[in-house]
Scaffold this active site. Structure first.
Site, PDB file in Angstrom:
ATOM      1  N   SER A 277       1.622  -9.915  -0.720  1.00 46.50           N
ATOM      2  CA  SER A 277       1.149  -8.497  -0.460  1.00 46.50           C
ATOM      3  C   SER A 277       1.616  -7.789   0.712  1.00 46.50           C
ATOM      4  O   SER A 277       1.610  -6.930   0.832  1.00 46.50           O
ATOM      5  CB  SER A 277      -0.303  -8.289  -0.662  1.00 46.50           C
ATOM      6  OG  SER A 277      -1.234  -9.085  -0.004  1.00 46.50           O
TER       7      SER A 277
ATOM      8  N   LYS B 101       0.642  -1.199   0.018  1.00 41.49           N
ATOM      9  CA  LYS B 101      -0.190  -0.026  -0.042  1.00 41.49           C
ATOM     10  C   LYS B 101       0.872   1.144  -0.128  1.00 41.49           C
ATOM     11  O   LYS B 101       0.566   2.440  -0.569  1.00 41.49           O
ATOM     12  CB  LYS B 101      -0.855   0.095   1.053  1.00 41.49           C
ATOM     13  CG  LYS B 101      -1.951  -1.185   1.153  1.00 41.49           C
ATOM     14  CD  LYS B 101      -3.370  -0.691   1.413  1.00 41.49           C
ATOM     15  CE  LYS B 101      -4.509  -1.582   0.957  1.00 41.49           C
ATOM     16  NZ  LYS B 101      -4.506  -2.760   1.703  1.00 41.49           N
TER      17      LYS B 101
ATOM     18  N   GLU C 163      -9.707   6.905   3.287  1.00 41.05           N
ATOM     19  CA  GLU C 163     -10.543   5.561   3.848  1.00 41.05           C
ATOM     20  C   GLU C 163      -9.853   4.345   4.292  1.00 41.05           C
ATOM     21  O   GLU C 163      -8.652   4.373   3.702  1.00 41.05           O
ATOM     22  CB  GLU C 163     -11.778   5.184   2.960  1.00 41.05           C
ATOM     23  CG  GLU C 163     -11.319   4.163   2.213  1.00 41.05           C
ATOM     24  CD  GLU C 163     -10.124   4.527   1.077  1.00 41.05           C
ATOM     25  OE1 GLU C 163     -10.191   5.934   0.820  1.00 41.05           O
ATOM     26  OE2 GLU C 163      -9.627   3.531   0.636  1.00 41.05           O
TER      27      GLU C 163
HETATM   28  C1  LIG Z   1      -5.205  -4.024   1.655  1.00 42.81           C
HETATM   29  C2  LIG Z   1      -4.603  -5.341   1.296  1.00 42.81           C
HETATM   30  C3  LIG Z   1      -5.064  -6.154   0.120  1.00 42.81           C
HETATM   31  C4  LIG Z   1      -6.140  -5.993  -0.730  1.00 42.81           C
HETATM   32  O1  LIG Z   1      -6.151  -4.836  -1.290  1.00 42.81           O
HETATM   33  P1  LIG Z   1      -5.977  -4.737  -2.917  1.00 42.81           P
HETATM   34  O2  LIG Z   1      -6.184  -3.511  -3.388  1.00 42.81           O
HETATM   35  O3  LIG Z   1      -6.851  -5.959  -3.313  1.00 42.81           O
HETATM   36  O4  LIG Z   1      -4.433  -5.110  -3.038  1.00 42.81           O
HETATM   37  C5  LIG Z   1      -4.163  -7.428   0.096  1.00 42.81           C
HETATM   38  N1  LIG Z   1      -3.109  -7.475   1.026  1.00 42.81           N
HETATM   39  C6  LIG Z   1      -2.789  -6.799   1.597  1.00 42.81           C
HETATM   40  C7  LIG Z   1      -1.648  -7.076   2.849  1.00 42.81           C
HETATM   41  C8  LIG Z   1      -3.622  -5.609   1.990  1.00 42.81           C
HETATM   42  O5  LIG Z   1      -3.112  -4.643   3.229  1.00 42.81           O
END
Ligand SMILES: *Cc1c(COP(=O)(O)O)cnc(C)c1O
Length: 393
Positions: free
Chosen positions: A378, A90, A112
């Protein structure tokens, strides 16, 4: 690029666009006419890339997970977004959008947040750049995600608990839009995923595309080829997935496999499997697939992972799934949790529960021994320890 990317009106096929209140028209129009120019400015690139390198810690490693590969009978590389500053992908987006906001002369940042990861990333960059920061968060999420609230406050942000509706992400987003309508001239709204009115989905995808740009270079070094057989990622709104697939969209020999949250099962009435279950509608300024009842009421999504329970889906992903460019698998809470424990035992990496949904999709695939798979990890699992502990208890 062509049929897979956004058109000048912000549509991916039938999905996308900008359905916004009149009062925001000038803001969104200005952003639409500015973002590509800013993204291509040498001074922007230098500042953005410099911060990604020295502040975030990029490039994030592309790690060959040997024991995981052995288990699934192919070669699996993990793209380690979990090692970024603040613990997920992010921050890539937050830095980019706040640099854009500054170039547009905005002095106040709003955002948000659901689980709090986007809020923490935004508050972090606002501290770094000395910007005022207000984060809207559903009152239920404020309760569930205390530590992230405390981090945002320590970073100097004001966290506003939202008590309308179900008091979760959708309601926090409505409140952020309301704030933006009242303060259109000095305020910039940082959206945390590939959702919202055009140009947000395309802008966020471009800011996250650093992920696949790096994958190509790293894979060339390690395998002598830039393109894998599969790229995999989880989808909430779709930003880590968009970043992971961006530079592979036109490589038709690279299969795109995405995992959405099936919660307690697609047919359980408790899931967030928007691409499987959603119907066309408009949410937060975008025409896309939405979890809704017969009469068009938005249904509250459910997933064990707070980062995946959004009732909509980015228009890019609705389109890619519809035309068959991506394959979307629904992964349940239990499958994701098992995959998280498996990765922890096999590789010594505790993943975010969101990322564990992508890992949970491995089981549903049939790989050949020489297949090369790149999976986006992620985020890291620190924020999810309580959920992991309670699940085992
Ligand atoms: C917020 C988040 C997601 C989901 O958001 P996307 O916009 O679909 O990437 C996935 N993995 C993590 C670690 C997150 O913090």
């Amino acid at each position: 690029m062509g049929k897979f990317t956004v058109d000048s009106n912000g549509f991916y096929g039938e999905f996308g666009g900008a359905y916004i209140p009149e009062i925001l028209y000038d803001n969104v129009e200005t952003l639409k006419n500015t973002y590509l120019e800013v993204l291509n400015e040498p001074s922007f690139k230098e500042e953005y890339e410099g911060l990604l390198k020295d502040y975030v810690g990029r490039p994030s490693p592309l790690y060959l997970a040997n024991r995981l590969s052995l288990k699934y009978g192919c070669k699996i590389y993990l793209k380690r977004e979990d090692l970024n500053h603040t613990g997920s992908h992010k921050i890539n987006n937050a830095i980019g959008q706040i640099l854009i906001a500054r170039r547009m002369g905005k002095t106040r940042i709003i955002a948000e947040t659901g689980a709090g990861q986007h809020g923490v990333a935004t508050a972090t960059v606002c501290a770094l750049m000395n910007m005022e920061c207000v984060v809207y968060m559903g009152a239920v999420d404020v309760e569930r995600q205390k530590l992230n609230v405390q981090k945002m406050e320590m970073l100097g942000a004001t966290v506003v608990p939202v008590t309308s509706g179900n008091m979760t992400l959708k309601d926090a987003t409505n409140e952020a839009i309301r704030d933006w309508c009242s303060n259109p001239s000095n305020t910039y709204y940082v959206i945390g995923s590939t959702v919202g009115p055009h140009p947000y989905p395309d802008m966020v995808a471009r800011l996250q595309s650093i992920i696949s740009e790096e994958i190509r270079k790293q894979l060339l070094e390690k395998e002598g080829r830039e393109t894998p057989d599969y790229v995999m990622a989880c989808v909430g709104g779709g930003s880590n997935a968009a970043g992971t697939i961006y530079h592979f969209i036109d490589e038709i020999n690279t299969e795109i496999v995405l995992a959405e949250a099936a919660g307690k099962g697609i047919n359980s009435g408790e899931s967030a499997a928007t691409i499987h279950l959603g119907k066309l509608g408009i949410i937060h300024g975008s025409k896309t697939l939405i979890m809704q009842s017969e009469d068009g009421q938005i249904e509250e999504p459910y997933s064990i992972s707070a980062g995946l329970d959004y009732p909509g889906i980015g228009p890019m992903h609705a389109h890619l799934a519809k035309i068959g460019r991506s394959q979307v698998l629904a992964v349940t809470d239990d499958e994701a949790m098992q995959a998280a424990f498996e990765l922890t035992k096999l590789e010594g990496i505790i993943p975010a529960i969101e990322s564990a949904h992508a890992l949970g999709a491995l089981n549903k695939m049939k790989f050949k021994a020489d297949d090369i798979v790149v999976l986006c990890l992620s985020g890291r699992g620190d924020k999810d320890m309580e959920t992991y502990i309670n699940y085992n208890a």
